[in-house]
Structures are given as structure tokens and as C-alpha cells.
Design an enzyme around this catalytic site. Sequence first.
Site, PDB file in Angstrom:
ATOM      1  N   ARG A 160       0.818  -1.219   0.000  1.00 50.02           N
ATOM      2  CA  ARG A 160       0.000   0.000   0.000  1.00 50.02           C
ATOM      3  C   ARG A 160       0.845   1.260   0.000  1.00 50.02           C
ATOM      4  O   ARG A 160       0.426   2.295  -0.549  1.00 50.02           O
ATOM      5  CB  ARG A 160      -0.940  -0.003   1.206  1.00 50.02           C
ATOM      6  CG  ARG A 160      -2.059  -0.994   1.018  1.00 50.02           C
ATOM      7  CD  ARG A 160      -3.057  -0.931   2.131  1.00 50.02           C
ATOM      8  NE  ARG A 160      -4.235  -1.713   1.785  1.00 50.02           N
ATOM      9  CZ  ARG A 160      -5.015  -2.318   2.660  1.00 50.02           C
ATOM     10  NH1 ARG A 160      -4.748  -2.231   3.949  1.00 50.02           N
ATOM     11  NH2 ARG A 160      -6.058  -3.001   2.265  1.00 50.02           N
ATOM     12  N   LYS A 194     -19.288 -16.247   0.237  1.00 47.86           N
ATOM     13  CA  LYS A 194     -20.725 -16.104   0.464  1.00 47.86           C
ATOM     14  C   LYS A 194     -21.448 -15.338  -0.618  1.00 47.86           C
ATOM     15  O   LYS A 194     -20.999 -14.274  -1.053  1.00 47.86           O
ATOM     16  CB  LYS A 194     -20.963 -15.409   1.805  1.00 47.86           C
ATOM     17  CG  LYS A 194     -20.660 -16.313   2.967  1.00 47.86           C
ATOM     18  CD  LYS A 194     -21.091 -15.682   4.265  1.00 47.86           C
ATOM     19  CE  LYS A 194     -20.887 -16.656   5.409  1.00 47.86           C
ATOM     20  NZ  LYS A 194     -20.863 -15.983   6.698  1.00 47.86           N
ATOM     21  N   GLY A 239     -10.038  -8.245  -1.569  1.00 50.49           N
ATOM     22  CA  GLY A 239      -8.775  -8.495  -0.883  1.00 50.49           C
ATOM     23  C   GLY A 239      -8.216  -9.887  -1.141  1.00 50.49           C
ATOM     24  O   GLY A 239      -7.027 -10.055  -1.425  1.00 50.49           O
ATOM     25  N   GLY A 291     -13.071  -3.581   0.404  1.00 52.93           N
ATOM     26  CA  GLY A 291     -14.442  -3.160   0.659  1.00 52.93           C
ATOM     27  C   GLY A 291     -14.892  -2.039  -0.255  1.00 52.93           C
ATOM     28  O   GLY A 291     -16.029  -2.016  -0.732  1.00 52.93           O
TER      29      GLY A 291
END
Length: 399
Positions: A36, A198, A352, A375
Amino acid sequence: MRFQTLEDVVVQGKRVFVRVDFNVPLAGGKVADDTRIVAALPTIKALRAKGARVILASHLGRPKGGPEAKYSLRPVADRLAELLGAPVRFSADCIGDEAIAASRALADGDLLLLENVRFHPEEEKNDAEFSRALAALGDLYVNDAFGSAHRAHASTEGITRYLSPAVAGLLMEKELEYLGRALSAPGRPFVAVLGGSKISGKIDVIQNLLPRVDALLIGGAMMFTFLRAQGKATGRSLVEEDRLDLARTLLSGSDAAKLILPTDTLAALDLEGNDTGLVVPAGEVPEDRMGVDIGPATMARYSEILRGARTVLWNGPMGIFEVPAYAHGTMALARALADATKVGATTIIGGGDSAAAIAAAGLEHEVSHVSTGGGASLEFLEGKVLPGVAALSPRTGGA
Ligand code: ADP
Ligand code: MG
């Protein structure tokens, strides 16, 4: 672009407050993974080259409302100084007298990193006073923290009420360009690949993408909720019972023909990789087994579809890729994206775990774009407006 970027502002001699995403893992007082930090270097270098006085702010981890040594950004200042080959000053508080004095002491091209903005609980509350205190440090604002743009916090949103213009940094611009173009004007065929654990976390993504894509390839655990909804045998695979109705609705909806399900799956007796698994037809998982990866016929079919695509968007691993024996489908998909890129497709990876998977495959530089925002990229793909993006100064006139 509808918002201002670095190109729209003069930064020479100005104190430029830059929100970056330096939320990196630390180990033994050192930065364990500097991805990052490296991602923010283009913006930092561009500002320095133009004679800006650069003030960097970020969060790190989840401190519980006050300073905690283990979440200090000090090790990041050291790593950044190494990467740039230039000194990086540090302020032990991100607001107040020390920070103001440090910001005023900067000469053109100098760098200052502020301590973790989340050491003040007001950051996440998007508190007005705190936003104003941050704004006092700069003459203008740059947001390069795409990974935090889905949060309306003081350093990503509130500050823009007191400091303007607020412009996008180079990383922010690149993220929005790739993800934005995929949603609004993709080269076709446009193929999305969705996997992961999910279906519930990705419903909004499926619903936003399905009308836009030419094909949506399903992998990961969510395939079993679709297969169960078709009345197929899924054994001990992860099935979300409370999403079966939704799966049925999608499978019978107007875009159902675009939804493509695996035809075979790797079914294992345990999750540890002791049993390397058995390839079975996707709808015929034995009762004592669990689907852990897509099978070879599905890999071949998906690779074939990707070969003809002009835009590919991938979110979510095809199987439990953390276990090497169940990583073949995910690795094959990573390879297929790299191959598609070679023949001119624009390939984008969001999420991610998917970013970790393409890095594990060693192919992160052979795709067009790997999003740095897990996210944030998901919310963007859901069609949501990210508060940190909405807060940027609009571009007046022209494009
Ligand atoms: P991303 O972070 O890229 O958005 P997700 O967080 O949605 O991806 O999903 C990643 C997780 O999904 C991984 O930990 C992986 O082990 C899990 N997963 C993938 N396939 C299966 C499966 N068949 N059964 C259980 N978990 C799975
Ligand atoms: Mg994940």
C-alpha cells in the site's frame, strides 16, 4: 472524470494534505508488507517533483479510541523514507500545535507523516471540529486513499468541508478509471467472474453487474447455493439456505442466460487438504464431501470464455485457495486473466482475497489493474457512491 485531479491544481510551495491508505501489516515494529505504501508513491513523488510540501495522513488498524503503540504509523515513516531515499518527518499527533508547527516548518518538496488519525475517535465519527483541525494543516486536499473512500470519516470526507479544492490523487484516479469504465463503458464482450465464500456479501454486486455484463461466471462457495436452488446435490458444501429464493429468482430472471455455473467441482472429505479431493459433476457432490474448488472442465470452459473477452472483472476466489490442493481453479483463473490481458483485454481484479490470489500466482503485474480497495471496490461495484469520491471538488466546464 467529473472531479478534479492533480492536473487541475498548482501545488508549488503549498502545504498539501494527502489522505493515503497506509493501513499496512506490522510485525516486530517494522512494515511487513509495503504494497500500500508503494501504491501511493506515484502521487507522493509527483507532488514532491512539483515543489509541494507534502503532509500525509492515514489510519492503521482499529485502535480503541486512543493512542496505542502497536498501531503507530512511525514504522511507516521509516519504510517510506527508505523507498523514497528522502527524509520523512513525523508528528506524534495528527492535529494540534505539534502538527501545525511541523506542517509550517516544511520546505518545498519536504514530507511529513502524521500519526494515526484513528487515535482520535472523532475521525470515525466524522466530527466537524476534528475535521477542521485536520484542515488547518494544509492549503489544499488530495485524496489518494481509494481503500478508505467508502467510509465517511473526518480525513476522507469531513475535511473537504473546510479545505478546498479536494482533488483525486493518481491512485484514486486510476482505481476510479478502471472500475468506472467497466461499469459505464466496458469493451465487449464484458465478462465478470464472481466467487468467494458467500453469496450474501455479494448479492448487490451480482444484481448491479448482471444487467451490464455479457456473461457472469460463478465459482467459489456461492456456486453451491445456486446448484442447491436448482435442486442439485451439494453434499456438505457451503450453502446459504436463506438465499435459495434469491438464487432461484436470479436463475429464472431475464438475465438468467448470462449466469454461468460450473459443470464440475472438486469435492473433498476435509478442509485441511489431507484429502486432495475427487472431481465430480457440479450437481453430484457426495453426501460426505464438500465442494472446495471448481473442476478441470469448468476451468477449461471459463478460460475459453475469457479468451474472447474485451473486459474482465474478477472478484472472489474459485475455491479455498489458501489450501494448495484446492487452489488449482483460482490459479487457472489467474492465468486465464493474464492470457486475456496479453491479447488486449482490460482485466480488473477487486477484493482483498482475489488480490492475494493473483499475487500468490505471481501474475499481479500481468493484469490491467488490481484494486487496492477490498471493501471500497465491492461497494463501487454494487453501484454505490463512495463518500470519499463524492466529496471531491467537481470539475467545472469541459469534461
Ligand atoms: P474477496 O476478498 O476477493 O472479495 P471473498 O472474501 O468473498 O473474496 O472470499 C474469499 C474466501 O472464499 C476465501 O477465504 C476462500 O477460502 C473462500 N472460498 C472459496 N471457495 C470456497 C468454497 N468452495 N467453500 C468455502 N469457502 C470458499
Ligand atoms: Mg475477502
